[in-house]
Design a protein around this motif. Sequence first.
Motif, mmCIF file in Angstrom:
data_model
loop_
_atom_site.group_PDB
_atom_site.id
_atom_site.type_symbol
_atom_site.label_atom_id
_atom_site.label_comp_id
_atom_site.label_asym_id
_atom_site.label_seq_id
_atom_site.Cartn_x
_atom_site.Cartn_y
_atom_site.Cartn_z
ATOM 1 N N TYR A 22 0.827 -1.201 0.000
ATOM 2 C CA TYR A 22 0.000 0.000 0.000
ATOM 3 C C TYR A 22 0.861 1.250 0.000
ATOM 4 C CZ TYR A 22 0.899 0.393 5.081
ATOM 5 O OH TYR A 22 1.485 0.532 6.313
ATOM 6 N N GLY A 23 0.252 2.351 -0.378
ATOM 7 C CA GLY A 23 0.910 3.652 -0.352
ATOM 8 C C GLY A 23 -0.041 4.676 0.233
ATOM 9 N N GLU A 24 0.496 5.817 0.650
ATOM 10 C CA GLU A 24 -0.330 6.859 1.256
ATOM 11 C C GLU A 24 -0.168 8.180 0.511
ATOM 12 O OE1 GLU A 24 -0.787 7.116 5.440
ATOM 13 O OE2 GLU A 24 0.176 5.167 5.808
ATOM 14 N N TYR A 25 -1.263 8.910 0.415
ATOM 15 C CA TYR A 25 -1.329 10.174 -0.303
ATOM 16 C C TYR A 25 -2.046 11.203 0.572
ATOM 17 C CZ TYR A 25 -0.164 7.139 -4.249
ATOM 18 O OH TYR A 25 0.451 6.218 -5.080
ATOM 19 N N GLY A 26 -2.049 12.441 0.107
ATOM 20 C CA GLY A 26 -2.758 13.478 0.843
ATOM 21 C C GLY A 26 -2.019 13.893 2.099
ATOM 22 N N ASP A 27 -2.783 14.159 3.154
ATOM 23 C CA ASP A 27 -2.264 14.649 4.437
ATOM 24 C C ASP A 27 -2.034 13.469 5.373
ATOM 25 O OD1 ASP A 27 -1.797 15.790 6.908
ATOM 26 O OD2 ASP A 27 -3.459 17.200 6.808
ATOM 27 N N ALA A 28 -0.783 13.211 5.725
ATOM 28 C CA ALA A 28 -0.440 12.040 6.543
ATOM 29 C C ALA A 28 -1.110 12.070 7.912
ATOM 30 C CB ALA A 28 1.077 11.947 6.709
ATOM 31 N N ARG A 29 -1.510 13.242 8.391
ATOM 32 C CA ARG A 29 -2.150 13.361 9.700
ATOM 33 C C ARG A 29 -3.647 13.648 9.582
ATOM 34 N NH1 ARG A 29 2.096 17.667 12.039
ATOM 35 N NH2 ARG A 29 1.741 18.406 9.911
ATOM 36 N N GLY A 30 -4.179 13.484 8.395
ATOM 37 C CA GLY A 30 -5.572 13.842 8.156
ATOM 38 C C GLY A 30 -6.564 12.733 8.447
ATOM 39 N N MET A 31 -7.823 12.999 8.135
ATOM 40 C CA MET A 31 -8.890 12.029 8.324
ATOM 41 C C MET A 31 -8.691 10.848 7.372
ATOM 42 S SD MET A 31 -13.002 12.674 8.188
ATOM 43 C CE MET A 31 -12.869 13.820 9.566
ATOM 44 N N PRO A 32 -8.709 9.600 7.868
ATOM 45 C CA PRO A 32 -8.356 8.459 7.027
ATOM 46 C C PRO A 32 -9.456 8.053 6.042
ATOM 47 C CG PRO A 32 -8.935 7.704 9.225
ATOM 48 C CD PRO A 32 -8.938 9.203 9.284
ATOM 49 N N LEU B 52 -7.556 19.364 1.868
ATOM 50 C CA LEU B 52 -8.708 19.126 2.745
ATOM 51 C C LEU B 52 -8.340 18.462 4.066
ATOM 52 C CD1 LEU B 52 -11.172 17.826 -0.002
ATOM 53 C CD2 LEU B 52 -11.263 20.062 1.134
ATOM 54 N N GLY B 53 -7.077 18.109 4.245
ATOM 55 C CA GLY B 53 -6.690 17.399 5.461
ATOM 56 C C GLY B 53 -7.201 15.977 5.491
ATOM 57 N N VAL B 54 -7.050 15.270 4.363
ATOM 58 C CA VAL B 54 -7.517 13.884 4.228
ATOM 59 C C VAL B 54 -6.324 12.975 3.941
ATOM 60 C CG1 VAL B 54 -8.955 12.288 2.900
ATOM 61 C CG2 VAL B 54 -9.799 14.594 3.418
ATOM 62 N N ARG B 55 -6.239 11.912 4.688
ATOM 63 C CA ARG B 55 -5.184 10.907 4.520
ATOM 64 C C ARG B 55 -5.717 9.773 3.665
ATOM 65 N NH1 ARG B 55 -3.018 7.194 9.569
ATOM 66 N NH2 ARG B 55 -1.358 6.010 8.458
ATOM 67 N N ILE B 56 -5.104 9.553 2.518
ATOM 68 C CA ILE B 56 -5.544 8.515 1.588
ATOM 69 C C ILE B 56 -4.621 7.305 1.716
ATOM 70 C CG2 ILE B 56 -6.019 7.935 -0.805
ATOM 71 C CD1 ILE B 56 -7.831 10.123 0.168
ATOM 72 N N ILE B 57 -5.196 6.154 2.046
ATOM 73 C CA ILE B 57 -4.436 4.902 2.139
ATOM 74 C C ILE B 57 -4.900 4.003 0.999
ATOM 75 C CG2 ILE B 57 -3.811 2.935 3.575
ATOM 76 C CD1 ILE B 57 -5.479 5.425 5.552
ATOM 77 N N SER B 58 -3.977 3.667 0.122
ATOM 78 C CA SER B 58 -4.346 2.964 -1.110
ATOM 79 C C SER B 58 -3.612 1.628 -1.217
ATOM 80 C CB SER B 58 -4.005 3.851 -2.320
ATOM 81 O OG SER B 58 -4.360 3.208 -3.528
ATOM 82 N N LEU C 191 -14.237 14.300 -2.328
ATOM 83 C CA LEU C 191 -13.602 14.053 -1.033
ATOM 84 C C LEU C 191 -14.211 14.933 0.059
ATOM 85 C CD1 LEU C 191 -9.752 13.582 -1.519
ATOM 86 C CD2 LEU C 191 -11.384 11.961 -0.534
ATOM 87 N N GLU C 192 -14.438 16.188 -0.275
ATOM 88 C CA GLU C 192 -15.002 17.117 0.710
ATOM 89 C C GLU C 192 -16.389 16.650 1.159
ATOM 90 O OE1 GLU C 192 -15.048 21.932 1.274
ATOM 91 O OE2 GLU C 192 -15.436 21.130 -0.729
ATOM 92 N N ASP C 193 -17.192 16.206 0.214
ATOM 93 C CA ASP C 193 -18.530 15.708 0.535
ATOM 94 C C ASP C 193 -18.461 14.429 1.354
ATOM 95 O OD1 ASP C 193 -21.568 15.448 -0.052
ATOM 96 O OD2 ASP C 193 -20.742 13.579 -0.844
ATOM 97 N N LEU C 194 -17.515 13.545 1.031
ATOM 98 C CA LEU C 194 -17.397 12.272 1.731
ATOM 99 C C LEU C 194 -17.066 12.470 3.198
ATOM 100 C CD1 LEU C 194 -17.180 9.167 1.861
ATOM 101 C CD2 LEU C 194 -14.809 9.411 1.069
ATOM 102 N N VAL C 195 -16.040 13.241 3.494
ATOM 103 C CA VAL C 195 -15.608 13.374 4.866
ATOM 104 C C VAL C 195 -16.517 14.324 5.674
ATOM 105 C CG1 VAL C 195 -13.226 12.826 4.325
ATOM 106 C CG2 VAL C 195 -13.945 15.218 4.351
#
Length: 291
Positions: A18-28, A52-58, A285-289
Amino acid sequence: MKVEEKLLALNGGDYIAYGEYGDARGMPVFFCHGWPSSRTMAELTDAAGRDLGVRIISPDRPGISRSSFQSNRRLLDWPAVLRQLADHLELERFHILAISGGAPYAYVSAWAMPERVRAIAVVSGAPPIADLSDHSGLLRLYRWMLALHRTRPKLLRKLFCVAKPIATMRLPIRFRPMLLKLLHPSDAAVLRDNAAFEACFESARRAWRGSVEGVIIDAQIHAEPWGFRLEDVGVPVRLWHGKQDRAFSFRVAEEVARRLPNCTARYIEGAGHYSLPIRHMREILEDLVAG
């Protein structure tokens, strides 16, 4: 863009990449890549995630790119993998974002883990094909593959193997206009951007490089019964679909939305299969979180 590849050992000895994108300290938010695709498709979320302060784990699904191949895997096996990854990252609750062929994996996770999944967003999502009485809303290539899957599965497997050397090649830039002519104009327009093109097609090349068998099983899972009913997915679903989507008609998406008990659907005029997630990722993303 370069993102650190991480490996998690799963119960039983396999591992998931897996890899991570976005904000590492954001909402998962867990990202479910399309088909044929892999974890780097989540590059499409990186800029919006940072803003947006969202942490993406892919994660790569089993048999895709760097994740271990699992023979005879089923869609119902996926929630256990996602649960182990969430536990490893110490994430009790999270959202899920799925694009195209990632849709079944988002739905099954929401169905199996309603106590952990806050909400899911499904963008240009694949429907439960086995439930469809009419396949006219599917891309012609998919209809052709489904026919071979039913009548000549061995031939279809051979064709996948023949396709691998071509599918793993990086298309020279001078040939890209020929490929884009095959797409809806709205999709062709966004994919003229080099970063967007690479996010979509490099992720597909990575999938094929990993294992042709992994790509085949991932395709078979879409064609077979999912093992649960959409009517039993009680987690909030944000469904986004382009009205010019040629892979899965928005009429098919409407059928899916009607079956989901807690669904907010948005059908976007002028959007195709690729252009919807590329142009509207921040809004999605904004709508989701927010929900």
